[in-house]
Write a protein that holds these residues in place. Structure first.
Motif, mmCIF file in Angstrom:
data_model
loop_
_atom_site.group_PDB
_atom_site.id
_atom_site.type_symbol
_atom_site.label_atom_id
_atom_site.label_comp_id
_atom_site.label_asym_id
_atom_site.label_seq_id
_atom_site.Cartn_x
_atom_site.Cartn_y
_atom_site.Cartn_z
ATOM 1 N N GLY A 131 32.826 41.289 -1.702
ATOM 2 C CA GLY A 131 32.003 42.146 -2.427
ATOM 3 C C GLY A 131 30.470 41.973 -2.122
ATOM 4 N N LEU A 132 30.134 41.046 -1.387
ATOM 5 C CA LEU A 132 28.360 40.628 -1.331
ATOM 6 C C LEU A 132 28.109 40.591 0.309
ATOM 7 C CD1 LEU A 132 25.683 39.713 -1.936
ATOM 8 C CD2 LEU A 132 26.854 37.183 -1.991
ATOM 9 N N LYS A 133 27.329 41.567 0.736
ATOM 10 C CA LYS A 133 26.792 41.786 1.837
ATOM 11 C C LYS A 133 25.287 41.727 1.982
ATOM 12 C CE LYS A 133 30.179 45.031 3.030
ATOM 13 N NZ LYS A 133 30.814 46.546 3.574
ATOM 14 N N VAL A 134 24.624 41.360 2.915
ATOM 15 C CA VAL A 134 23.476 41.033 2.924
ATOM 16 C C VAL A 134 22.654 41.812 4.524
ATOM 17 C CG1 VAL A 134 21.595 39.187 3.539
ATOM 18 C CG2 VAL A 134 23.669 38.682 2.042
ATOM 19 N N VAL A 135 21.584 42.111 4.138
ATOM 20 C CA VAL A 135 20.599 42.815 5.321
ATOM 21 C C VAL A 135 19.572 41.865 5.394
ATOM 22 C CG1 VAL A 135 19.075 44.604 6.050
ATOM 23 C CG2 VAL A 135 20.998 45.059 4.714
ATOM 24 N N THR A 136 19.497 40.999 6.290
ATOM 25 C CA THR A 136 18.423 40.043 6.797
ATOM 26 C C THR A 136 17.127 40.706 7.080
ATOM 27 O OG1 THR A 136 19.233 39.850 9.059
ATOM 28 C CG2 THR A 136 20.402 38.199 7.441
ATOM 29 N N THR A 137 16.130 39.754 7.244
ATOM 30 C CA THR A 137 14.608 40.436 7.596
ATOM 31 C C THR A 137 14.792 41.022 9.147
ATOM 32 O OG1 THR A 137 14.039 38.346 8.300
ATOM 33 C CG2 THR A 137 13.644 38.827 5.865
#
Length: 247
Positions: A131-137
């Protein structure tokens, strides 16, 4: 206002950890008082606007090293453990941190999406936590504020909202640069992190003034690094109480 306490150890407990991933205490030690504090914050956020739930929240601080990125990372894990779909957008292109907590590469990310080098879907990364996703910089650009103030950034946030129940945006400290103020009008609310025994009162006041000038909706503060005494044979456990700068 939400408080996060920590035990008053002589040595910072974080220095004992091998990787930044290990600082995801909600993941690695869900029964700890700190994890319970994050769950309390999670609950408080859900109570803030029950009729119109907040779905996109930016988090900032007045200065560096006050714990905003770590707070976001653990709060996001807590929400994911509660069955929510969560997306973190790391918009702190001055000091990227989120990829370190989730052991992700940072060769491509938000800056590359905003410059149309990659699609949003290509920059949205799995974290290994359901359920957890990330868009990095992504690549550090020379003009972060201009990129974050673009129409393309609004489109990124909308796409993130379609993927998640909650979108957290990690922004740079509000006094140093304008990035947080720029983003404050693109979200439902903004949380100000305050480090106990570190953040100076004048800095906190200036941070609030900067956010007020941007017409930001400050929904509360989270106090980090508060020492907890174990004297007397009991813990002063982590706790919180509702309050905000408004009113």
């Amino acid at each position: 206002m939400f408080n996060i306490f920590k035990k008053n150890n002589k040595k910072d407990s974080r220095s004992l950890l091998k990787t930044r991933n290990n600082e995801l205490i909600v993941k690695h030690n869900p029964k700890s008082p700190a994890s319970e504090a994050y769950r309390s914050i999670r609950t408080n956020i859900s109570f803030l606007s029950p009729d119109n739930p907040l779905t996109k929240i930016a988090v900032t601080s007045s200065g560096p090293s006050e714990g905003k990125s770590l707070t976001i990372a653990n709060l996001a894990v807590s929400m994911a453990q509660n069955g929510k779909k969560v997306v973190i957008i790391d918009a702190d292109m001055r000091k990227p941190m989120q990829h370190k907590f989730y052991d992700l590469p940072n060769f491509e990310g938000l800056s590359n999406i905003l410059t149309s080098e990659i699609e949003f879907e290509d920059g949205l990364r799995e974290t290994g936590i359901d359920g957890l996703k990330v868009v990095t910089t992504g690549t550090v650009p020379p003009n972060p504020a201009e990129l974050l103030n673009s129409k393309r950034m609004e489109e990124v946030i909308k796409k993130a909202e379609k993927e998640a129940d909650m979108v957290f945006i990690d922004t740079p400290p509000v006094i140093a640069v304008t990035d947080a103020a720029v983003l404050s009008n693109k979200v439902d609310g903004i949380i100000l992190i305050v480090a106990s025994h570190q953040t100076e009162e004048q800095m906190m006041v200036r941070a609030k003034e900067n956010l007020d000038k941007a017409n930001a909706n400050i929904i509360g503060t989270i106090i980090t690094k508060y020492p907890v005494s174990t004297k007397g044979g009991y813990y002063n456990y982590y706790y919180y109480y509702g309050n905000s700068f408004k009113g």
